[in-house]
Design a protein around this motif. Structure first.
Motif, PDB file in Angstrom:
ATOM      1  N   ALA A   1      -7.885  -0.239   8.405  1.00  0.00           N
ATOM      2  CA  ALA A   1      -7.843  -1.594   7.842  1.00  0.00           C
ATOM      3  C   ALA A   1      -8.897  -1.801   6.766  1.00  0.00           C
ATOM      4  CB  ALA A   1      -8.018  -2.626   8.950  1.00  0.00           C
TER       5      ALA A   1
ATOM      6  N   TYR B   1      -3.047  -7.765   3.105  1.00  0.00           N
ATOM      7  CA  TYR B   1      -1.833  -7.287   3.791  1.00  0.00           C
ATOM      8  C   TYR B   1      -0.941  -8.466   4.148  1.00  0.00           C
ATOM      9  CZ  TYR B   1       0.999  -5.368   7.663  1.00  0.00           C
ATOM     10  OH  TYR B   1       2.022  -4.999   8.494  1.00  0.00           O
ATOM     11  N   LYS B   2       0.313  -8.367   3.728  1.00  0.00           N
ATOM     12  CA  LYS B   2       1.310  -9.372   4.085  1.00  0.00           C
ATOM     13  C   LYS B   2       2.597  -8.652   4.450  1.00  0.00           C
ATOM     14  CE  LYS B   2       3.771 -13.484   2.422  1.00  0.00           C
ATOM     15  NZ  LYS B   2       3.966 -14.434   1.284  1.00  0.00           N
ATOM     16  N   GLU B   3       3.270  -9.159   5.455  1.00  0.00           N
ATOM     17  CA  GLU B   3       4.510  -8.534   5.895  1.00  0.00           C
ATOM     18  C   GLU B   3       5.548  -9.589   6.262  1.00  0.00           C
ATOM     19  OE1 GLU B   3       5.120  -4.660   8.381  1.00  0.00           O
ATOM     20  OE2 GLU B   3       4.799  -6.282   9.816  1.00  0.00           O
TER      21      GLU B   3
ATOM     22  N   CYS C   1       7.403   2.434   7.330  1.00  0.00           N
ATOM     23  CA  CYS C   1       6.277   2.591   8.254  1.00  0.00           C
ATOM     24  C   CYS C   1       6.761   3.103   9.609  1.00  0.00           C
ATOM     25  CB  CYS C   1       5.521   1.271   8.391  1.00  0.00           C
ATOM     26  SG  CYS C   1       4.479   0.889   6.966  1.00  0.00           S
TER      27      CYS C   1
ATOM     28  N   SER D   1       4.701  -5.525   2.942  1.00  0.00           N
ATOM     29  CA  SER D   1       5.694  -4.766   3.699  1.00  0.00           C
ATOM     30  C   SER D   1       6.908  -5.629   4.021  1.00  0.00           C
ATOM     31  CB  SER D   1       5.072  -4.240   4.997  1.00  0.00           C
ATOM     32  OG  SER D   1       6.070  -3.847   5.927  1.00  0.00           O
TER      33      SER D   1
ATOM     34  N   SER E   1       7.527  -2.520  11.646  1.00  0.00           N
ATOM     35  CA  SER E   1       6.318  -3.082  11.036  1.00  0.00           C
ATOM     36  C   SER E   1       5.316  -2.012  10.578  1.00  0.00           C
ATOM     37  CB  SER E   1       5.635  -4.012  12.040  1.00  0.00           C
ATOM     38  OG  SER E   1       4.384  -4.444  11.568  1.00  0.00           O
ATOM     39  N   CYS E   2       4.515  -2.413   9.588  1.00  0.00           N
ATOM     40  CA  CYS E   2       3.433  -1.558   9.094  1.00  0.00           C
ATOM     41  C   CYS E   2       2.100  -1.860   9.788  1.00  0.00           C
ATOM     42  CB  CYS E   2       3.251  -1.738   7.584  1.00  0.00           C
ATOM     43  SG  CYS E   2       4.532  -0.962   6.575  1.00  0.00           S
ATOM     44  N   ASP E   3       2.118  -2.700  10.813  1.00  0.00           N
ATOM     45  CA  ASP E   3       0.881  -3.117  11.480  1.00  0.00           C
ATOM     46  C   ASP E   3       0.043  -1.929  11.962  1.00  0.00           C
ATOM     47  OD1 ASP E   3       1.517  -5.722  11.018  1.00  0.00           O
ATOM     48  OD2 ASP E   3       2.015  -6.233  13.097  1.00  0.00           O
ATOM     49  N   GLU E   4       0.684  -0.951  12.584  1.00  0.00           N
ATOM     50  CA  GLU E   4      -0.053   0.194  13.117  1.00  0.00           C
ATOM     51  C   GLU E   4      -0.631   1.064  12.009  1.00  0.00           C
ATOM     52  OE1 GLU E   4       1.939   2.510  16.041  1.00  0.00           O
ATOM     53  OE2 GLU E   4       2.652   0.778  17.178  1.00  0.00           O
TER      54      GLU E   4
ATOM     55  N   ALA F   1      -3.629  -0.904  10.755  1.00  0.00           N
ATOM     56  CA  ALA F   1      -4.700  -0.984  11.753  1.00  0.00           C
ATOM     57  C   ALA F   1      -5.518   0.299  11.820  1.00  0.00           C
ATOM     58  CB  ALA F   1      -4.106  -1.295  13.117  1.00  0.00           C
TER      59      ALA F   1
END
Length: 220
Positions: free
Chosen positions: A181, A187-189, A144, A162, A172-175, A178
Motif C-alpha cells: 500500500a 486507490y479507487k475501485e 487482479c 480498478s 477486486s484489487c484490494d489484496e 494491500a
C-alpha cells in the motif's frame, strides 16, 4: 482589424484541433509536452492478427470498437495490437520504455495513464513495477487475480483505478494493493454487474467505459 481577428481565431482553432485527441497504434513521432497520453493494453485473445476474435463463451472482442470508445478529445490514445505469443514481461519493458520517452520529452507523469484489461492489465501492473513512478495513472480492468496478489516481484505504483465485473471470476484489487500500500498514491475501485462475466470488457460498454474515462479526465 476584423479580418486580423478572424485569422487569429482561425489559427487558434487549428491549434486546438491539432492537439485534439488522436488514436495511435504506437508512440507518436511527435510528442506534445502539453498533451495527455493514455496507453490501452488489450486482453490475451486479441494477440495475433485478428482484431475481432470470437471467444466460445464471451463472444466477440471488438478491439477497434473499444479503441474508438476509449478515445477522447482530452487525450491521445495509444493502443498497440500485440503479436501472438507476446511475452508479458518483455512487452512491459517495451511499454515502460515508451513511457520514459514521453517523460524525457517533457510530458509530466500526471499526464500519462496506462489502462489494461485481463492480460493487458497484468502487463500494465508489470509496467508500473518497472517504472516505479508514483505520479503516473493506472487503470486495471479485471486483472487482479489471486496469483497477481501473491507475486512479490510485481508492485503497483502511482494512482490506481480498478474496475471488475461481479459475475467474473477475477475480482477486486484490494489484496494486490494491500500487499504494498505504501507504493500506491491513491486507490479507487468500482464494480459493475452486467452478467457478462469476463466478456463485459470485450466491447465498449458504458458500465465500465464511463467511470474509466471520468477517472482519466479527473482534476489532479
Amino acid at each position: 482589424m476584423l479580418h486580423k481577428f478572424a485569422l487569429f481565431s482561425f489559427s487558434l482553432f487549428l491549434m486546438s484541433f491539432s492537439y485534439a485527441g488522436e488514436i495511435f497504434d504506437g508512440l507518436p513521432n511527435k510528442v506534445n509536452p502539453s498533451g495527455k497520453y493514455v496507453f490501452y493494453s488489450h486482453g490475451f485473445i486479441v494477440e495475433g492478427k485478428d482484431p475481432t476474435p470470437i471467444h466460445d463463451r464471451w463472444g466477440k472482442y471488438d478491439f477497434p470498437a473499444v479503441k474508438e470508445g476509449l478515445s477522447d478529445s482530452g487525450y491521445h490514445l495509444i493502443a498497440t495490437h500485440r503479436p501472438a505469443k507476446t511475452h508479458p514481461f518483455k512487452y512491459a519493458k517495451q511499454l515502460s520504455d515508451q513511457v520514459n520517452q514521453l517523460l524525457e520529452s517533457g510530458v509530466p507523469a500526471k499526464s500519462i495513464s496506462l489502462v489494461g484489461f485481463s492480460r493487458g492489465g497484468f502487463i500494465t501492473a508489470i509496467t508500473s513495477s518497472y517504472l516505479k513512478n508514483k505520479n503516473i495513472n493506472y487503470v486495471i480492468l479485471a486483472a487482479c487475480t489471486s496469483g497477481l496478489a501473491k507475486r512479490e516481484d510485481i508492485t503497483i505504483y502511482g494512482h490506481l483505478f480498478s474496475v471488475y465485473e461481479t459475475s467474473d471470476s477475477v475480482g477486486s484489487c484490494d489484496e494486490v494493493v494491500a500487499r504494498r500500500a505504501d507504493t500506491v498514491s491513491s486507490y479507487k475501485e468500482v464494480s459493475i454487474s452486467t452478467g457478462k462475466e469476463h466478456g463485459a470488457f470485450f466491447t465498449p460498454k458504458n458500465e465500465w467505459l464511463e467511470p474509466v474515462k471520468n477517472w482519466l479526465k479527473r482534476k489532479k
